[in-house]
Scaffold this motif. Structure first.
Motif, mmCIF file in Angstrom:
data_model
loop_
_atom_site.group_PDB
_atom_site.id
_atom_site.type_symbol
_atom_site.label_atom_id
_atom_site.label_comp_id
_atom_site.label_asym_id
_atom_site.label_seq_id
_atom_site.Cartn_x
_atom_site.Cartn_y
_atom_site.Cartn_z
ATOM 1 N N ALA A 108 0.830 -1.348 0.058
ATOM 2 C CA ALA A 108 0.091 -0.028 0.033
ATOM 3 C C ALA A 108 0.841 1.106 -0.031
ATOM 4 N N ALA A 109 1.992 1.350 0.741
ATOM 5 C CA ALA A 109 2.835 2.288 0.675
ATOM 6 C C ALA A 109 3.633 2.568 -0.505
ATOM 7 N N VAL A 110 4.039 1.496 -1.139
ATOM 8 C CA VAL A 110 4.685 1.614 -2.501
ATOM 9 C C VAL A 110 3.585 2.243 -3.574
ATOM 10 N N LEU A 111 2.302 1.850 -3.221
ATOM 11 C CA LEU A 111 1.215 2.317 -4.465
ATOM 12 C C LEU A 111 0.888 3.711 -4.278
ATOM 13 N N THR A 112 0.806 4.010 -2.986
ATOM 14 C CA THR A 112 0.257 5.570 -2.585
ATOM 15 C C THR A 112 1.477 6.444 -2.561
ATOM 16 N N VAL A 113 2.624 6.197 -1.920
ATOM 17 C CA VAL A 113 3.525 7.300 -1.886
ATOM 18 C C VAL A 113 4.390 7.410 -2.937
ATOM 19 N N GLN A 114 4.850 6.218 -3.543
ATOM 20 C CA GLN A 114 5.943 6.165 -4.510
ATOM 21 C C GLN A 114 4.940 6.233 -5.819
ATOM 22 N N HIS A 115 4.023 5.785 -6.233
ATOM 23 C CA HIS A 115 3.249 5.861 -7.514
ATOM 24 C C HIS A 115 2.204 6.579 -7.476
ATOM 25 N N ALA A 122 -5.697 1.755 -4.187
ATOM 26 C CA ALA A 122 -4.607 0.914 -3.466
ATOM 27 C C ALA A 122 -5.364 -0.260 -2.465
ATOM 28 N N LEU A 123 -6.413 0.190 -1.658
ATOM 29 C CA LEU A 123 -7.037 -0.469 -0.784
ATOM 30 C C LEU A 123 -7.647 -1.750 -1.314
ATOM 31 N N VAL A 124 -8.189 -1.385 -2.507
ATOM 32 C CA VAL A 124 -8.764 -2.884 -3.226
ATOM 33 C C VAL A 124 -7.642 -3.673 -3.660
ATOM 34 N N LEU A 125 -6.743 -3.200 -4.360
ATOM 35 C CA LEU A 125 -5.286 -3.978 -4.566
ATOM 36 C C LEU A 125 -4.877 -4.748 -3.611
ATOM 37 N N GLN A 170 13.641 0.233 4.723
ATOM 38 C CA GLN A 170 13.366 1.508 5.193
ATOM 39 C C GLN A 170 11.929 1.699 5.425
ATOM 40 N N THR A 171 11.488 2.615 6.257
ATOM 41 C CA THR A 171 10.076 2.918 6.728
ATOM 42 C C THR A 171 9.785 3.842 5.448
ATOM 43 N N LEU A 172 8.373 3.649 5.041
ATOM 44 C CA LEU A 172 7.656 4.513 3.693
ATOM 45 C C LEU A 172 6.509 5.074 4.203
ATOM 46 N N GLY A 173 6.577 6.401 4.140
ATOM 47 C CA GLY A 173 5.253 7.133 4.485
ATOM 48 C C GLY A 173 5.270 8.532 4.196
ATOM 49 N N PRO A 174 4.292 9.306 4.361
ATOM 50 C CA PRO A 174 3.077 9.067 5.181
ATOM 51 C C PRO A 174 2.041 8.636 4.360
ATOM 52 N N ASN A 330 0.855 5.282 10.070
ATOM 53 C CA ASN A 330 1.152 6.364 8.955
ATOM 54 C C ASN A 330 2.504 6.072 8.200
ATOM 55 N N ALA A 331 2.882 4.976 8.098
ATOM 56 C CA ALA A 331 4.041 4.404 7.477
ATOM 57 C C ALA A 331 3.868 3.058 7.375
ATOM 58 N N ALA A 332 4.681 2.395 6.449
ATOM 59 C CA ALA A 332 5.001 1.014 6.188
ATOM 60 C C ALA A 332 6.316 0.662 6.746
ATOM 61 N N SER A 333 6.380 -0.304 7.715
ATOM 62 C CA SER A 333 7.830 -0.697 8.242
ATOM 63 C C SER A 333 8.124 -2.260 8.000
#
Length: 413
Positions: A108-115, A122-125, A170-174, A330-333
């Motif tokens: 979810a973090a890669v989809l929403t934060v990076q892309h 993202a939730l459905v995926l 690494q931790t990815l967010g927000p 508020n982050a993926a770890s």
């Protein structure tokens, strides 16, 4: 002259008790509790734990803010516990849910934060990814016959490694605001200023009405089929306790920020899965294959199909829990979800699941999760070290499983 004296035999004791004590409320209560020990034992234990920690913390445990935090902090474990209960009832185990939780949060973090993918998409995926992971494991277990312990142990290692790869350590967010509300949001304020959250009060009243209606409906149906029901006084006492508990929790939540959004999600899951396990054919089949697999096969139950869908469902719930915990932090770890599988398994067994399968309820999983949650929260308030916290939780699990074994032997004898 002799006189015949006919000795009068004492009147038979009423069922469920003996002597005069059984005529009173205490005798009725004890008889009912003996017949329903598995169902009510952990509920009584939860009440005692809450009372003890409320006393030991000088009431801090039941402060509105702490009750709200208790819901938010344990929501993802309760979601996992629902799915794990189904897995255990079916006679299996799933060790991969903690790692799958971390992986879906990272995805979810890669989809929403990076892309820049919108959070609903993202939730459905993420839910689809969870379903795919559960399907693969379910296929290996159900159709290839690989033991669930081995498959899910491999899944635990696999998904943990994929999480590290996705996040590169690494931790990815927000996260976007909409997704954050899933883990930290509350229902909005509506209506006039009453010093309480009006929508929460309304939901509490609706829930009380629904519980009262459901309890009377279930009792009437049991009587129609000549099934055993609780004595009237014990039934009314149980109903009063349920209404009082709901009312207290409603007032506590309404005194702070209101109802957390994740609590609504959890409530829908409990009602939905509870209905499936009580009333749907699929739920009965889960109990059947866990209770007696050869007999279930002879009865026409498609055990492989049922097992497959049980693990698919577990994957979806693990993905949902991953979204909730990532939204709350508020982050993926890479370290998210560690030991979540153990917490979910412990919640199920504490809530009444049996090691041999075929026994357990969705509500029991929630009660078991709340027992662990209150223990964690109460010990944190008392500044108990993490070492002793692990010892106490381990003893709680041991006592719960030991009670299950003792109860089975007593029933068998």
């Amino acid at each position: 002259m002799s006189t015949d004296v006919t000795a009068k035999s004492p009147a038979p004791a009423p069922p469920g008790g003996s002597g005069p004590a059984a005529d009173g409320l205490l005798g009725v209560m004890l008889a009912g509790l003996r017949r329903n020990m598995r169902q009510y034992g952990m509920l009584i234990a939860l009440g005692l734990i809450v009372v003890l920690f409320a006393i030991w913390t000088d009431g801090d445990l039941l402060l509105p803010r702490n009750v709200s935090n208790l819901v938010l902090q344990n929501s993802y474990i309760l979601i996992l516990a629902i799915g794990m209960m189904l897995v255990i009832i079916a006679g299996h185990i799933d060790l991969s849910v903690g790692s799958l939780t971390a992986f879906t949060g990272a995805f979810a973090a890669v989809l929403t934060v990076q892309h820049g993918v919108s959070w609903p998409v993202a939730l459905v995926l993420c839910l689809l990814v969870g379903a795919a992971a559960g399907s693969i494991q379910g296929y290996l277990i159900a159709y290839l016959g690989i033991p669930s312990f081995i498959v899910t142990l491999a899944g635990m290692l696999l998904f943990r490694g994929l999480t590290e790869i996705l996040l590169k350590g690494q931790t990815l967010g927000p996260f976007p605001d909409g997704l954050q509300k899933l883990g930290n949001g509350f229902l909005p304020e509506v209506g006039p200023n009453t010093n309480y959250h009006n929508l929460t009060l309304l939901l509490g009243l609706v829930l009380i009405a629904a519980v009262v209606w459901q309890e009377f409906r279930d009792r009437r149906r049991q009587q129609e089929f000549s099934l055993d029901v609780l004595p009237t006084r014990l039934f009314l006492l149980k109903l009063t306790a349920l209404v009082a508990a709901i009312l207290v929790i409603t007032l506590l939540l309404a005194s702070y920020k209101g109802t957390p959004i994740v609590l609504i999600v959890l409530g829908v899951l409990v009602v939905g899965y509870g209905y499936v396990m009580r009333n749907a054919v699929f739920g009965r089949h889960i109990y059947a294959i866990g209770g007696n697999l050869p007999a279930a096969k002879l009865s026409g139950v498609k055990d492989k199909k049922v097992t497959f869908y049980v693990f698919l469902n577990m994957g979806v719930l693990a993905a949902l829990a991953g979204l909730v915990v990532a939204a709350r932090l508020n982050a993926a770890s890479p370290k998210a979800g560690v030991n979540f599988e153990l917490e979910a398994i412990a919640s199920s067994f504490i809530g009444g699941a049996s090691m041999s399968g075929g026994v357990g309820t969705v509500l029991g999983a929630i009660i078991g999760g709340l027992v662990l949650g209150v223990l964690n929260n109460g010990m944190n308030l008392l500044s108990v070290g993490t070492d002793w916290q692990q010892v106490i939780k381990g003893l709680a699990l041991l006592v719960a499983v030991g009670f299950d074994v003792w109860n089975k032997r007593k029933s068998g004898s």
